[in-house]
Scaffold this active site. Structure first.
Site, PDB file in Angstrom:
ATOM      1  NE  ARG A 166      30.910  39.314  33.245  1.00  7.52           N
ATOM      2  CZ  ARG A 166      30.304  38.765  32.189  1.00  7.52           C
ATOM      3  NH1 ARG A 166      30.435  37.472  31.960  1.00  7.52           N
ATOM      4  NH2 ARG A 166      29.610  39.498  31.361  1.00  7.52           N
ATOM      5  CB  SER A 250      31.225  46.166  36.517  1.00  8.11           C
ATOM      6  OG  SER A 250      30.740  46.711  35.313  1.00  8.11           O
ATOM      7  CD  GLU A 370      32.672  41.810  37.244  1.00 11.37           C
ATOM      8  OE1 GLU A 370      33.284  42.090  36.202  1.00 11.37           O
ATOM      9  OE2 GLU A 370      31.436  41.879  37.351  1.00 11.37           O
TER      10      GLU A 370
END
Length: 378
Positions: A166, A250, A370
């Protein structure tokens, strides 16, 4: 340049927060995007590139700068590196899930497990999106981008983007600036021609998520349908009628920790090694061998652990929220912080900080957000 009347960013982001920008520009081609960015950079004002708004958490105050909304679309087919592959060059503003649907329809494999991920294609490499064992790093060939420092346009191979879990050199992590301040104009992927027939599926994570055995054979369309259904059960497919999907997906990353730290967590906490266990091979020239083998090197491996499990086992259940707050955990998945209706960024930030503090107190681990945070702090 197609400047439009500014509207609050709460209407352009899936978390539904954000004040009104001083200037809003919509671009429908790479050339328009280049011109808009060069203009904003020339005057030195704050700037923000907006695709689908699905990975942004924006503060309540007005944004004192230019927001460039990328609406460019288009898919160009190019020859692949092998006869059984094809390359697709896709414009940055193209809807990601629309691209996945098109590749499945054409029998092209490589991104089908990432069905249902919201946002645009240009945002995908920035945080190396992934799901169920597939990541864009596995199919990404190159990106065309424009650098803020020079205003130059260049084609950059995937290997130079620092793609990790990520992350990439282009991502603005919380509390830091990106290693390379640049904006993607187009993305080139290489996919495999497999058709619409059934075939065995590689990857334990995808098979496990879909309830498949190693010998089971399924089609790309079957995978897409079942991934969409799985994500929908978790509130991870956008639905204007479902507040559980009014989120940035998320909110916290699954944590990457050392193997030693992972052993301090309860055995029930799901974890996945970030690299395979390999038996070390030591080669010693025969003339130099004295009958004593050196000890094997100690490899410090990293392990990914489930942030959702940590949140739930820190005492925060699905649907948790403060009294009278309009922000809450999803009723379907604790990893999503949701806007239950007209929540402010301050309310969501308060909930995020509480989640972080509970997990840190219980497990000694600070979860990292995130989404990209704009005009807001945790």
């Amino acid at each position: 340049m197609p400047e439009v009347a500014p509207i609050p960013l709460s209407r352009l982001t899936t978390l539904r927060t954000g004040g009104e920008p001083a200037r809003l520009v919509e671009v429908h081609s790479a050339d328009e995007l280049i011109r808009a960015l060069r203009e904003a950079w020339a005057v030195g004002e704050p700037w923000l590139v907006l695709g689908g708004g699905s990975n942004l958490f924006v503060g309540d105050e007005p944004f004192d700068g230019t927001v460039v909304r990328v609406r460019s679309t288009g898919v160009e087919e190019l020859p692949g590196s092998r006869p059984d592959t094809v390359r697709l060059r896709v414009q940055a503003g193209h809807d990601w899930d629309a691209l996945v649907a098109e590749t499945v329809e054409r029998g092209l494999a490589g991104i089908e497990a990432m069905s249902g991920i919201p946002g645009t294609v240009g945002a995908a490499p920035v945080q190396n999106i992934g799901a169920y064992g597939q990541e864009i790093v596995q199919t990404l060939i190159e990106v065309e981008l424009i650098d803020e420092a020079t205003g130059d346009v260049s084609v950059v191979p995937a290997g130079e983007l620092g793609l990790g879990f990520r992350t990439s050199v282009l991502k603005q992590h919380y509390g830091s600036v990106p290693e390379r301040s640049a904006v993607i104009l187009s993305v080139t992927l290489e996919l495999e021609r497999v058709g619409d027939g059934e075939r065995p599926i590689a990857g334990d994570q995808l098979r496990s998520a879909l309830g498949l055995d190693a010998a089971d054979a399924v089609s790309l369309r079957w995978i897409r349908d079942h991934v969409l259904a799985t994500r929908a059960r978790k509130g991870m497919v956008l639905d204007a009628e479902d507040p559980d999907t009014w989120s940035a997906g998320s909110f916290f990353q699954n944590a990457i920790v050392s193997e030693a730290f992972a052993r301090t967590l309860p055995a029930a906490c799901p974890r996945w090694p970030m690299s395979p266990v390999l038996d070390p091979v030591t080669v010693i020239p025969l003339a130099a061998f004295d009958g004593i083998l050196p000890p094997p090197p100690v490899e410090q491996r990293e392990v990914k652990v489930s942030a959702a499990w940590l949140i739930e086992n820190a005492g925060l259940s699905r649907g948790f929220r403060f009294p009278r707050s309009r922000a809450g955990l999803s009723t379907k998945h604790t990893l999503a912080l949701t806007n239950r209706g007209e929540a402010t960024a301050a309310e969501i930030a308060e909930l995020a900080r509480f989640v972080q503090s509970r997990v840190a107190a219980e497990f000694g681990l600070v979860l990292q957000p995130e989404p990209v945070l704009v005009n807001v702090e945790l």
